[in-house]
Design a protein around this motif. Structure first.
Motif, short mmCIF file in Angstrom:
data_model
loop_
_atom_site.label_atom_id
_atom_site.label_comp_id
_atom_site.label_asym_id
_atom_site.label_seq_id
_atom_site.Cartn_x
_atom_site.Cartn_y
_atom_site.Cartn_z
N LEU A 170 1.31 -2.32 -0.84
CA LEU A 170 0.06 -1.61 -1.11
C LEU A 170 -1.14 -2.54 -0.97
O LEU A 170 -2.18 -2.17 -0.42
CB LEU A 170 0.10 -0.99 -2.50
CG LEU A 170 1.02 0.22 -2.67
CD1 LEU A 170 1.17 0.57 -4.15
CD2 LEU A 170 0.47 1.43 -1.91
N ASP A 171 -1.00 -3.78 -1.44
CA ASP A 171 -2.08 -4.75 -1.33
C ASP A 171 -2.41 -5.04 0.13
O ASP A 171 -3.58 -5.23 0.49
CB ASP A 171 -1.71 -6.05 -2.05
CG ASP A 171 -1.75 -5.92 -3.56
OD1 ASP A 171 -2.32 -4.92 -4.07
OD2 ASP A 171 -1.19 -6.80 -4.24
N TRP A 172 -1.38 -5.08 0.97
CA TRP A 172 -1.57 -5.32 2.41
C TRP A 172 -2.18 -4.10 3.09
O TRP A 172 -3.08 -4.21 3.93
CB TRP A 172 -0.24 -5.69 3.05
CG TRP A 172 -0.23 -5.63 4.55
CD1 TRP A 172 -0.83 -6.52 5.41
CD2 TRP A 172 0.41 -4.65 5.36
NE1 TRP A 172 -0.61 -6.14 6.71
CE2 TRP A 172 0.15 -4.99 6.71
CE3 TRP A 172 1.17 -3.51 5.08
CZ2 TRP A 172 0.64 -4.24 7.78
CZ3 TRP A 172 1.65 -2.76 6.14
CH2 TRP A 172 1.38 -3.12 7.47
N ALA A 173 -1.72 -2.92 2.71
CA ALA A 173 -2.15 -1.69 3.38
C ALA A 173 -3.53 -1.21 2.92
O ALA A 173 -4.26 -0.59 3.70
CB ALA A 173 -1.12 -0.58 3.13
N ARG A 174 -3.88 -1.51 1.68
CA ARG A 174 -5.11 -0.95 1.10
C ARG A 174 -6.37 -1.28 1.90
O ARG A 174 -7.17 -0.37 2.20
CB ARG A 174 -5.24 -1.42 -0.36
CG ARG A 174 -6.33 -0.71 -1.13
CD ARG A 174 -6.31 -1.12 -2.59
NE ARG A 174 -5.09 -0.70 -3.28
CZ ARG A 174 -4.15 -1.53 -3.72
NH1 ARG A 174 -4.30 -2.84 -3.56
NH2 ARG A 174 -3.07 -1.07 -4.32
N PRO A 175 -6.61 -2.51 2.30
CA PRO A 175 -7.83 -2.80 3.06
C PRO A 175 -7.86 -2.12 4.43
O PRO A 175 -8.93 -1.95 5.01
CB PRO A 175 -7.78 -4.33 3.23
CG PRO A 175 -6.86 -4.82 2.17
CD PRO A 175 -5.85 -3.73 2.00
N GLN A 176 -6.68 -1.73 4.91
CA GLN A 176 -6.60 -1.06 6.21
C GLN A 176 -6.68 0.46 6.08
O GLN A 176 -6.69 1.16 7.10
CB GLN A 176 -5.29 -1.43 6.90
CG GLN A 176 -5.02 -2.91 7.03
CD GLN A 176 -3.68 -3.19 7.66
OE1 GLN A 176 -3.41 -2.82 8.80
NE2 GLN A 176 -2.79 -3.85 6.91
N HIS A 177 -6.69 0.96 4.84
CA HIS A 177 -6.61 2.40 4.59
C HIS A 177 -5.38 2.98 5.30
O HIS A 177 -5.42 4.06 5.87
CB HIS A 177 -7.89 3.12 5.06
CG HIS A 177 -9.10 2.71 4.31
ND1 HIS A 177 -10.37 2.98 4.75
CD2 HIS A 177 -9.25 2.02 3.14
CE1 HIS A 177 -11.25 2.49 3.89
NE2 HIS A 177 -10.59 1.90 2.90
N LEU A 178 -4.30 2.23 5.23
CA LEU A 178 -3.07 2.58 5.95
C LEU A 178 -2.13 3.35 5.01
O LEU A 178 -1.73 2.82 3.97
CB LEU A 178 -2.39 1.31 6.44
CG LEU A 178 -1.22 1.43 7.41
CD1 LEU A 178 -1.70 2.01 8.75
CD2 LEU A 178 -0.60 0.04 7.63
N PRO A 179 -1.79 4.59 5.35
CA PRO A 179 -0.90 5.35 4.48
C PRO A 179 0.53 4.81 4.50
O PRO A 179 0.96 4.21 5.48
CB PRO A 179 -0.96 6.77 5.05
CG PRO A 179 -1.36 6.58 6.48
CD PRO A 179 -2.23 5.37 6.52
N ILE A 180 1.24 5.03 3.41
CA ILE A 180 2.63 4.59 3.28
C ILE A 180 3.48 5.75 2.82
O ILE A 180 3.11 6.47 1.89
CB ILE A 180 2.76 3.44 2.27
CG1 ILE A 180 1.88 2.25 2.67
CG2 ILE A 180 4.21 2.99 2.14
CD1 ILE A 180 1.83 1.17 1.61
N VAL A 181 4.62 5.94 3.46
CA VAL A 181 5.61 6.91 2.98
C VAL A 181 6.53 6.16 2.02
O VAL A 181 7.21 5.21 2.42
CB VAL A 181 6.43 7.50 4.15
CG1 VAL A 181 7.50 8.45 3.61
CG2 VAL A 181 5.51 8.21 5.14
N VAL A 182 6.52 6.56 0.76
CA VAL A 182 7.32 5.89 -0.26
C VAL A 182 8.52 6.77 -0.61
O VAL A 182 8.37 7.95 -0.97
CB VAL A 182 6.48 5.63 -1.53
CG1 VAL A 182 7.35 4.99 -2.61
CG2 VAL A 182 5.29 4.73 -1.19
N LEU A 183 9.70 6.19 -0.51
CA LEU A 183 10.92 6.92 -0.88
C LEU A 183 11.25 6.59 -2.34
O LEU A 183 11.58 5.44 -2.67
CB LEU A 183 12.09 6.52 0.02
CG LEU A 183 11.95 6.81 1.51
CD1 LEU A 183 13.29 6.67 2.21
CD2 LEU A 183 11.40 8.20 1.76
#
Length: 217
Positions: free
Chosen positions: A168-181
């Motif tokens: 999440l810390d890596w994705a947050r600045p990119q506004h990159l969504p994540i599919v969490v299982l």
């Protein structure tokens, strides 16, 4: 995986033999380069998540290239902290393209699992992938580059190797969504069918007309 052509052998790599597994479907609609997890912890081209990714792309008509990083299986050389491994990936991609006369016209997909995501975020800076799939990205373990905006990221809620918070810390600045299982660990034990469905839906959405393939992996 029923392929018209399945090659598993070694090619000339940057530091010697490079072991590859290339599956070419009857009607090729794209190329998928798939990178395996950390060599130092037993990662190989036969990893179950890697083969799941290969099946997913092959079902949509993608020629799939899996390969062993240097020092793994029949690939020669030694661990190079990701630098030489990126060269291995580019070499495998070049070979796959050489086997497909229409390669220049085919969309490229990059996919990786764990350490393989680090390599693919590096490769994405040098090529123009039409699709990028990052499974359990190795955030904070390695210096992941920014991912293309269209990237699919899938991570397990209870990943014991790469904490979800790091991703999440890596994705947050990119506004990159994540599919969490939910209730899922790093290796997706018991969840590979679900993972394949998620990846297949992503591929379907980005291929012609967004129509889901009915082909079997």
């Amino acid at each position: 995986m029923n392929s018209t052509s399945l090659e598993r052998h070694t090619i000339a790599g940057p530091v010697g033999a490079l072991e590859i597994a290339l599956s070419i479907p009857k009607a090729v609609r794209g190329i998928a380069l798939i990178a395996h997890p950390l060599p130092l912890e037993g990662g190989t081209l036969d990893n179950k998540v890697v083969t799941t990714l290969s099946k997913s792309f092959f079902a949509f008509g993608f020629a799939t290239m899996r390969f062993n990083f240097r020092g793994v299986g029949r690939s020669e050389g030694v661990w190079d902290h990701g630098n030489g491994e990126a060269d291995d990936a580019l070499c495998a991609l070049e070979y796959a393209r050489s086997r497909l006369p229409q390669a220049a016209e085919l969309p490229l997909a990059l996919a990786g699992f764990s350490f393989g995501t680090y390599i693919q975020t590096r490769i994405a800076q040098q090529v123009a992938p039409a699709m990028t799939v990052l499974i359990a990205p190795a955030a904070k373990r390695f210096a992941l580059a920014r991912a293309p905006a269209h990237t699919l990221v899938v991570h397990g809620e209870n990943d014991e190797v790469i904490p979800l918070a790091d991703v999440l810390d890596w994705a947050r600045p990119q506004h990159l969504p994540i599919v969490v299982l939910p209730d899922c660990g790093h290796f997706f034990h018991g969840r590979l069918t679900q993972l394949q469905t998620i990846v297949s839906d992503y591929i379907a959405a980005r291929t012609l007309g967004g129509v889901h393939s009915t082909m079997k992996a």
